[in-house]
Design a protein around this motif. Sequence first.
Motif, PDB file in Angstrom:
ATOM      1  N   UNK A  33       1.122  -1.630  -0.012  1.00 39.13           N
ATOM      2  CA  UNK A  33      -0.385  -0.327   0.376  1.00 39.13           C
ATOM      3  C   UNK A  33       0.691   1.289  -0.167  1.00 39.13           C
ATOM      4  N   UNK A  34       1.895   0.970   0.322  1.00 37.61           N
ATOM      5  CA  UNK A  34       2.364   2.301   0.375  1.00 37.61           C
ATOM      6  C   UNK A  34       4.323   2.608   0.469  1.00 37.61           C
ATOM      7  N   UNK A  35       4.772   1.572  -0.242  1.00 37.72           N
ATOM      8  CA  UNK A  35       5.772   1.581  -1.165  1.00 37.72           C
ATOM      9  C   UNK A  35       5.571   2.352  -2.522  1.00 37.72           C
ATOM     10  N   UNK A  36       6.565   3.321  -3.066  1.00 36.66           N
ATOM     11  CA  UNK A  36       6.342   4.137  -3.742  1.00 36.66           C
ATOM     12  C   UNK A  36       6.459   2.486  -5.633  1.00 36.66           C
ATOM     13  N   UNK A  37       7.040   1.940  -5.120  1.00 37.62           N
ATOM     14  CA  UNK A  37       6.915   0.546  -5.941  1.00 37.62           C
ATOM     15  C   UNK A  37       6.703  -0.644  -5.417  1.00 37.62           C
ATOM     16  N   UNK A  38       6.195  -1.694  -6.652  1.00 39.16           N
ATOM     17  CA  UNK A  38       5.969  -3.057  -5.907  1.00 39.16           C
ATOM     18  C   UNK A  38       7.310  -3.778  -5.594  1.00 39.16           C
ATOM     19  N   UNK A  39       8.564  -3.672  -6.110  1.00 37.68           N
ATOM     20  CA  UNK A  39       9.666  -4.302  -5.767  1.00 37.68           C
ATOM     21  C   UNK A  39      10.303  -3.803  -4.357  1.00 37.68           C
ATOM     22  N   UNK A  88       1.877   5.220  14.290  1.00 36.43           N
ATOM     23  CA  UNK A  88       2.242   6.903  13.781  1.00 36.43           C
ATOM     24  C   UNK A  88       2.400   6.824  12.238  1.00 36.43           C
ATOM     25  N   UNK A  89       3.591   6.334  11.415  1.00 37.51           N
ATOM     26  CA  UNK A  89       4.102   6.074  10.229  1.00 37.51           C
ATOM     27  C   UNK A  89       2.443   5.540   9.476  1.00 37.51           C
ATOM     28  N   UNK A  90       1.889   4.680  10.068  1.00 40.66           N
ATOM     29  CA  UNK A  90       1.150   3.547   9.284  1.00 40.66           C
ATOM     30  C   UNK A  90      -0.712   5.520   8.843  1.00 40.66           C
ATOM     31  N   UNK A  91      -0.539   5.271   9.768  1.00 44.95           N
ATOM     32  CA  UNK A  91      -2.170   6.804  10.109  1.00 44.95           C
ATOM     33  C   UNK A  91      -1.825   7.666   9.146  1.00 44.95           C
ATOM     34  N   UNK A  92      -0.152   8.535   8.920  1.00 45.34           N
ATOM     35  CA  UNK A  92       0.688   9.094   7.988  1.00 45.34           C
ATOM     36  C   UNK A  92       0.639   8.326   7.168  1.00 45.34           C
ATOM     37  N   UNK A  93       0.610   7.888   6.669  1.00 45.07           N
ATOM     38  CA  UNK A  93       1.111   6.470   5.352  1.00 45.07           C
ATOM     39  C   UNK A  93       2.019   7.615   5.142  1.00 45.07           C
ATOM     40  N   UNK A  94       2.859   7.201   6.110  1.00 42.91           N
ATOM     41  CA  UNK A  94       4.889   7.592   5.484  1.00 42.91           C
ATOM     42  C   UNK A  94       5.180   6.564   5.374  1.00 42.91           C
ATOM     43  N   UNK A  95       6.064   5.852   4.314  1.00 45.41           N
ATOM     44  CA  UNK A  95       6.317   5.325   3.738  1.00 45.41           C
ATOM     45  C   UNK A  95       7.822   4.236   4.380  1.00 45.41           C
ATOM     46  N   UNK A  96       8.885   5.980   4.369  1.00 41.70           N
ATOM     47  CA  UNK A  96      10.236   5.524   5.223  1.00 41.70           C
ATOM     48  C   UNK A  96      10.081   5.291   7.043  1.00 41.70           C
ATOM     49  N   UNK A  97       9.284   6.016   7.651  1.00 40.09           N
ATOM     50  CA  UNK A  97       9.134   5.776   8.852  1.00 40.09           C
ATOM     51  C   UNK A  97       8.522   5.177   9.236  1.00 40.09           C
ATOM     52  N   UNK A  98       7.773   4.301   7.722  1.00 35.91           N
ATOM     53  CA  UNK A  98       6.785   2.963   9.108  1.00 35.91           C
ATOM     54  C   UNK A  98       7.928   1.830   8.855  1.00 35.91           C
TER      55      UNK A  98
END
Length: 394
Positions: A33-39, A88-98
């Motif tokens: 869901x959050x990653x910029x690419x499926x890779x 918090x990262x999931x709530x903010x949809x922040x992939x690097x923080x996750x």
Amino acid sequence: MLPITVWGLALGTALLVTGNILLVSVTALIGQQLAPSSTYATLPVALQFLGVMAATLPAAHLMRWLGRKVGFLLGNVIGVGGAVLAYLALAAEHFPLFCVGTFLLGVSIGVSQQYRFAAIEACVPAARPRAISLVMAGGVVAAVLGPYLAVWSGQFAPEREFLGAFAVLIGLYLFTLVLISCLPLPKPGSAEQQGPARSYRALLRQPVLFTAIVAGSIGYGVMVLVMTATPIAMHGHHHSFGDTASVIQWHVLGMFLPSFFTGRLIGRFGETRIIQCGCVLLALCCLVAQWGSAYWYYWLSLVTLGVGWNFTFIGATSLLTLSYHPAEKAKVQGINDFLVFGCAAFGSLLAGQLQSWLGWEALNLWMLPAIGVAMLLVWYANPRSQPEVEAGVA
């Protein structure tokens, strides 16, 4: 009769493995869901195992000087912090923080891997296989609770899928923190801190240690790679999340339920025979995956994978205890877990890419050469390692 410390560590393992199953059930899907690419979908899982690997050597040496209790408490504090950050990262949809949050959770898991060694130290040598088995059997609770909590926690915040899983995770780490603070874990003795210790090079020349590390590393690496790819593969074959959680649940039962008798099997047949049986089961898992993509094929493949991992991992852990003196404990336990979880991290990092490039069936076939290498090395090392096993250098 095993001491209360072993039972407490078994409960602690049950709680933390429950959290791990939550992560396995949702992390790869969150990555999608959050990653910029499926890779990069399995990058959070890979960072979790990199965190495990990064913690192993420092944790072992820290406990050598400060004791198990301080080390375990610190590990749980880091786990609470990682779970909060991932929430918090999931709530903010922040992939690097996750990804940072899953790395910290991996560090905490890496520290908790020492639970099985602490259980060994709490009982007499003859009871060591049973102590390892009991601590690992705590995962049976996790197999029941983990996937159930993964589905149930979705009701916590319906507007944000999987957010509730990390709220549950925070609670599990806090509860374990209280449990560890109440356990009578002894401080390290003078023999452990000041006794003679061989170099890493000398230690790794032992066939017993070599066999234990190879078996544990390949068995864990194969298990993690296939397990991490499973939710993605099942999603691609249009299975529901409930079906995926059910397969993971039965897989974890396969991982931990045999622990109730694995110790007795080791006592009767020896570590290397049990490790070889585990390798055969891992290979069977890969062959079952060729039969089809229906739910029951996934179920049978993952259950077989779990039992195979149980035999290889517990057999390798028991064998490892025969390879070191008290002052070498931190060195051996640390380097073993570093290599074992290094293979696990490598497997989880490859899982998303191999699933994308090869597909489910071919991915499983690629596991067979590694399993074959493990079987050959264990077979080769076993006759030469026997004198050291009988000497009981632990």
